[in-house]
Design a protein around this motif. Structure first.
Motif, PDB file in Angstrom:
ATOM      1  N   TYR A   1      -3.546  15.660  -5.425  1.00 23.27           N
ATOM      2  CA  TYR A   1      -4.696  14.922  -4.906  1.00 23.27           C
ATOM      3  C   TYR A   1      -4.258  13.618  -4.967  1.00 23.27           C
ATOM      4  O   TYR A   1      -4.289  12.858  -4.003  1.00 23.27           O
ATOM      5  N   PHE A   2      -3.967  13.188  -6.258  1.00 21.53           N
ATOM      6  CA  PHE A   2      -3.790  11.631  -6.610  1.00 21.53           C
ATOM      7  C   PHE A   2      -2.494  11.342  -5.941  1.00 21.53           C
ATOM      8  O   PHE A   2      -2.205  10.196  -5.457  1.00 21.53           O
ATOM      9  N   GLY A   3      -1.365  12.311  -5.835  1.00 21.85           N
ATOM     10  CA  GLY A   3      -0.063  11.971  -5.157  1.00 21.85           C
ATOM     11  C   GLY A   3      -0.425  11.631  -3.587  1.00 21.85           C
ATOM     12  O   GLY A   3       0.288  10.795  -3.336  1.00 21.85           O
ATOM     13  N   GLY A   4      -1.369  12.346  -3.052  1.00 28.70           N
ATOM     14  CA  GLY A   4      -1.454  12.062  -1.725  1.00 28.70           C
ATOM     15  C   GLY A   4      -2.128  10.669  -1.400  1.00 28.70           C
ATOM     16  O   GLY A   4      -1.401  10.069  -0.502  1.00 28.70           O
ATOM     17  N   PHE A   5      -3.012  10.272  -2.210  1.00 29.39           N
ATOM     18  CA  PHE A   5      -3.382   8.888  -1.973  1.00 29.39           C
ATOM     19  C   PHE A   5      -2.553   8.094  -2.400  1.00 29.39           C
ATOM     20  O   PHE A   5      -2.659   6.740  -1.779  1.00 29.39           O
ATOM     21  N   LEU A   6      -1.609   8.244  -3.382  1.00 32.05           N
ATOM     22  CA  LEU A   6      -0.611   7.381  -3.761  1.00 32.05           C
ATOM     23  C   LEU A   6       0.289   6.925  -2.584  1.00 32.05           C
ATOM     24  O   LEU A   6       0.742   5.950  -2.165  1.00 32.05           O
ATOM     25  N   LEU A   7       0.760   8.057  -1.854  1.00 31.02           N
ATOM     26  CA  LEU A   7       1.335   8.075  -0.615  1.00 31.02           C
ATOM     27  C   LEU A   7       0.501   6.926   0.258  1.00 31.02           C
ATOM     28  O   LEU A   7       1.213   6.311   1.184  1.00 31.02           O
ATOM     29  N   ILE A   8      -0.550   7.375   0.669  1.00 26.90           N
ATOM     30  CA  ILE A   8      -1.441   6.597   1.410  1.00 26.90           C
ATOM     31  C   ILE A   8      -1.515   5.179   1.254  1.00 26.90           C
ATOM     32  O   ILE A   8      -1.220   4.273   1.911  1.00 26.90           O
ATOM     33  N   LEU A   9      -1.442   4.606   0.038  1.00 29.56           N
ATOM     34  CA  LEU A   9      -1.421   3.352  -0.592  1.00 29.56           C
ATOM     35  C   LEU A   9      -0.048   2.949  -0.381  1.00 29.56           C
ATOM     36  O   LEU A   9       0.014   1.559  -0.095  1.00 29.56           O
ATOM     37  N   THR A  10       0.932   3.558  -0.442  1.00 34.42           N
ATOM     38  CA  THR A  10       2.245   3.024  -0.091  1.00 34.42           C
ATOM     39  C   THR A  10       2.504   2.509   1.369  1.00 34.42           C
ATOM     40  O   THR A  10       2.985   1.477   1.592  1.00 34.42           O
ATOM     41  N   HIS A  11       1.873   3.475   2.053  1.00 32.63           N
ATOM     42  CA  HIS A  11       1.992   2.934   3.534  1.00 32.63           C
ATOM     43  C   HIS A  11       0.808   1.852   3.842  1.00 32.63           C
ATOM     44  O   HIS A  11       1.132   0.930   4.614  1.00 32.63           O
ATOM     45  N   LEU A  12      -0.181   1.846   3.161  1.00 33.16           N
ATOM     46  CA  LEU A  12      -1.153   0.656   3.467  1.00 33.16           C
ATOM     47  C   LEU A  12      -0.448  -0.638   3.004  1.00 33.16           C
ATOM     48  O   LEU A  12      -0.705  -1.655   3.602  1.00 33.16           O
ATOM     49  N   ARG A  13       0.185  -0.693   1.860  1.00 29.57           N
ATOM     50  CA  ARG A  13       0.628  -1.821   1.325  1.00 29.57           C
ATOM     51  C   ARG A  13       1.751  -2.404   2.458  1.00 29.57           C
ATOM     52  O   ARG A  13       1.938  -3.710   2.264  1.00 29.57           O
ATOM     53  N   LYS A  14       2.424  -1.469   2.944  1.00 25.89           N
ATOM     54  CA  LYS A  14       3.605  -2.016   3.845  1.00 25.89           C
ATOM     55  C   LYS A  14       2.905  -2.381   5.172  1.00 25.89           C
ATOM     56  O   LYS A  14       3.438  -3.474   5.379  1.00 25.89           O
ATOM     57  N   ILE A  15       1.875  -1.951   5.484  1.00 22.21           N
ATOM     58  CA  ILE A  15       1.110  -2.528   6.550  1.00 22.21           C
ATOM     59  C   ILE A  15       0.267  -4.100   6.291  1.00 22.21           C
ATOM     60  O   ILE A  15       0.756  -4.575   7.104  1.00 22.21           O
ATOM     61  N   PHE A  16      -0.065  -4.071   5.337  1.00 25.01           N
ATOM     62  CA  PHE A  16      -0.589  -5.207   4.803  1.00 25.01           C
ATOM     63  C   PHE A  16       0.298  -6.574   4.647  1.00 25.01           C
ATOM     64  O   PHE A  16      -0.043  -7.460   4.707  1.00 25.01           O
ATOM     65  N   ARG A  17       1.409  -5.956   4.149  1.00 25.35           N
ATOM     66  CA  ARG A  17       2.402  -6.896   4.084  1.00 25.35           C
ATOM     67  C   ARG A  17       3.045  -7.457   5.424  1.00 25.35           C
ATOM     68  O   ARG A  17       3.287  -8.694   5.612  1.00 25.35           O
ATOM     69  N   THR A  18       2.931  -6.678   6.663  1.00 22.88           N
ATOM     70  CA  THR A  18       3.096  -7.296   7.791  1.00 22.88           C
ATOM     71  C   THR A  18       1.944  -8.036   8.220  1.00 22.88           C
ATOM     72  O   THR A  18       2.099  -9.072   8.921  1.00 22.88           O
ATOM     73  N   LEU A  19       0.501  -7.573   7.831  1.00 22.57           N
ATOM     74  CA  LEU A  19      -0.518  -8.681   8.090  1.00 22.57           C
ATOM     75  C   LEU A  19      -0.446  -9.999   7.499  1.00 22.57           C
ATOM     76  O   LEU A  19      -0.838 -10.906   8.189  1.00 22.57           O
ATOM     77  N   THR A  20      -0.003 -10.036   6.158  1.00 20.33           N
ATOM     78  CA  THR A  20       0.424 -10.962   5.395  1.00 20.33           C
ATOM     79  C   THR A  20       1.302 -12.086   6.167  1.00 20.33           C
ATOM     80  O   THR A  20       1.226 -13.417   6.124  1.00 20.33           O
ATOM     81  N   LEU A  21       2.332 -11.410   6.734  1.00 21.29           N
ATOM     82  CA  LEU A  21       3.561 -12.116   7.396  1.00 21.29           C
ATOM     83  C   LEU A  21       2.980 -12.708   8.643  1.00 21.29           C
ATOM     84  O   LEU A  21       3.672 -13.654   9.378  1.00 21.29           O
ATOM     85  N   GLY A  22       1.487 -12.356   9.303  1.00 20.79           N
ATOM     86  CA  GLY A  22       1.021 -12.676  10.531  1.00 20.79           C
ATOM     87  C   GLY A  22       1.959 -11.872  11.738  1.00 20.79           C
ATOM     88  O   GLY A  22       1.716 -12.399  12.946  1.00 20.79           O
ATOM     89  N   ASP A  23       2.463 -10.530  11.473  1.00 23.27           N
ATOM     90  CA  ASP A  23       3.085  -9.923  12.494  1.00 23.27           C
ATOM     91  C   ASP A  23       2.672  -8.569  12.395  1.00 23.27           C
ATOM     92  O   ASP A  23       3.479  -7.610  11.930  1.00 23.27           O
TER      93      ASP A  23
END
Length: 200
Positions: free
Chosen positions: A99-121
């Protein structure tokens, strides 16, 4: 003679459209996206520690002695006690770790998405793939929780714990569908961006 407009008295035309909080941006460095990225980083570290701890407990649970240990499940009307077997312990720790591992994977992808948002792209093809993976992981976690709770209610605490009904799956299923729709929105945005770059 021109008719008076219906705008509120004392408000100049275009004032509402010019009202902005200084420094308030949704994309780019120093924006709301960058603040959310920091919050996701903190949550990621905490969830990684919890997941690691659960995996350690799972390994320890394979070897520790379990003599004369019981598990009690109770509600307002009573309770029941079951012997704590190794299979039950490993099943419980494995389910919590997954259960926690699944949400850890979700957070991994979310962090990469928000990294692109921070770059404005934000409209990158990688974000489409990440959103689809988030939707798939969320669907698996939701189905796993529903299945595990049903097994616990039927085998460990019959008559005490109620299994999840189909109605309780509506909100998680809706969330999964929203994520997949967002993935398609990002895919369309990436396509339009690519066409714009080719046109230029």
């Amino acid at each position: 003679m021109p008719l008076p407009t219906s705008r509120p008295r004392g408000i100049r035309p275009g004032l509402l459209t010019r009202l902005r909080v200084p420094g308030f941006r949704t994309l780019g460095p120093g924006s709301v996206s960058s603040l959310l990225k920091v919050a996701l980083d903190v949550a990621y570290v905490l969830l990684a520690l919890i997941t690691g701890l659960m995996l350690i407990l799972l390994v320890v649970g394979i070897f520790i002695p379990l003599e004369n240990l019981d598990v009690t499940v109770s509600n307002d009307e009573g309770g029941t006690a079951q012997p704590l077997t190794r299979a039950l312990l490993i099943f419980a720790l494995g389910s919590i770790s997954a259960y926690f591992g699944g949400f850890l994977l979700i957070l991994t992808h979310l962090r990469k998405i928000f990294r692109t948002l921070t770059l404005g792209d934000p409209f990158q093809p990688g974000n489409v793939r990440r959103l689809r993976q988030i939707g798939l992981i969320l669907a698996v976690v939701t189905g796993g929780v529903w299945l595990v709770q049903g097994l616990v209610a039927a085998r460990l605490a019959p008559g005490i714990m109620d299994p999840q009904g189909i109605g309780e799956l509506l909100t998680p299923v809706f969330s999964v569908l929203v994520v997949f729709v967002l993935a398609e929105v990002f895919r369309e945005g990436a396509r339009l961006r690519r066409e714009s770059e080719l046109t230029i």
